[in-house]
Design a protein around this motif. Structure first.
Motif, PDB file in Angstrom:
ATOM      1  N   UNK A 116       0.788  -1.225   0.000  1.00 22.81           N
ATOM      2  CA  UNK A 116       0.000   0.000   0.000  1.00 22.81           C
ATOM      3  C   UNK A 116       0.819   1.273   0.000  1.00 22.81           C
ATOM      4  N   UNK A 117       1.874   1.298  -0.794  1.00 22.07           N
ATOM      5  CA  UNK A 117       2.774   2.464  -0.836  1.00 22.07           C
ATOM      6  C   UNK A 117       2.045   3.667  -1.412  1.00 22.07           C
ATOM      7  N   UNK A 118       2.144   4.783  -0.709  1.00 21.33           N
ATOM      8  CA  UNK A 118       1.653   6.074  -1.187  1.00 21.33           C
ATOM      9  C   UNK A 118       2.882   6.966  -1.273  1.00 21.33           C
ATOM     10  N   UNK A 119       3.289   7.338  -2.490  1.00 26.61           N
ATOM     11  CA  UNK A 119       4.533   8.091  -2.696  1.00 26.61           C
ATOM     12  C   UNK A 119       4.473   9.492  -2.106  1.00 26.61           C
ATOM     13  N   UNK A 120       3.315  10.143  -2.197  1.00 22.31           N
ATOM     14  CA  UNK A 120       3.145  11.495  -1.649  1.00 22.31           C
ATOM     15  C   UNK A 120       1.948  11.459  -0.740  1.00 22.31           C
ATOM     16  N   UNK A 121       2.213  11.515   0.551  1.00 20.89           N
ATOM     17  CA  UNK A 121       1.144  11.422   1.535  1.00 20.89           C
ATOM     18  C   UNK A 121       0.819  12.796   2.054  1.00 20.89           C
TER      19      UNK A 121
END
Length: 74
Positions: A69-74
């Protein structure tokens, strides 16, 4: 950083990953979180997520504790 039963670290020069190992050093996985765009620097861990920064980009990334569940820009 230590959280629960694990220690986490960034691998900024090794392809942009976050590693994880058991507290006794066993079970080390250099690419526990992989596919990070940029070179992660600094890591924080909550009850449900791993967070990191990307220097000089004003970005914070996030992934689930299991590395998904990687979110590059949180």
């Amino acid at each position: 950083v230590v959280r629960g039963r694990y220690v986490y670290w960034t691998n900024a020069t090794g392809g942009g990953t976050i590693g994880r190992a058991n507290l006794d050093g066993s079970g080390a996985v250099q690419g526990h979180v992989s596919g990070i765009t940029g070179s992660p620097f600094g890591v924080a861990v909550s009850d449900s997520h791993i967070y990191w920064t990307i220097p000089f980009s004003s970005r914070i990334g996030r992934a689930n504790l299991d590395g998904t569940g990687i979110v590059q820009v949180f």
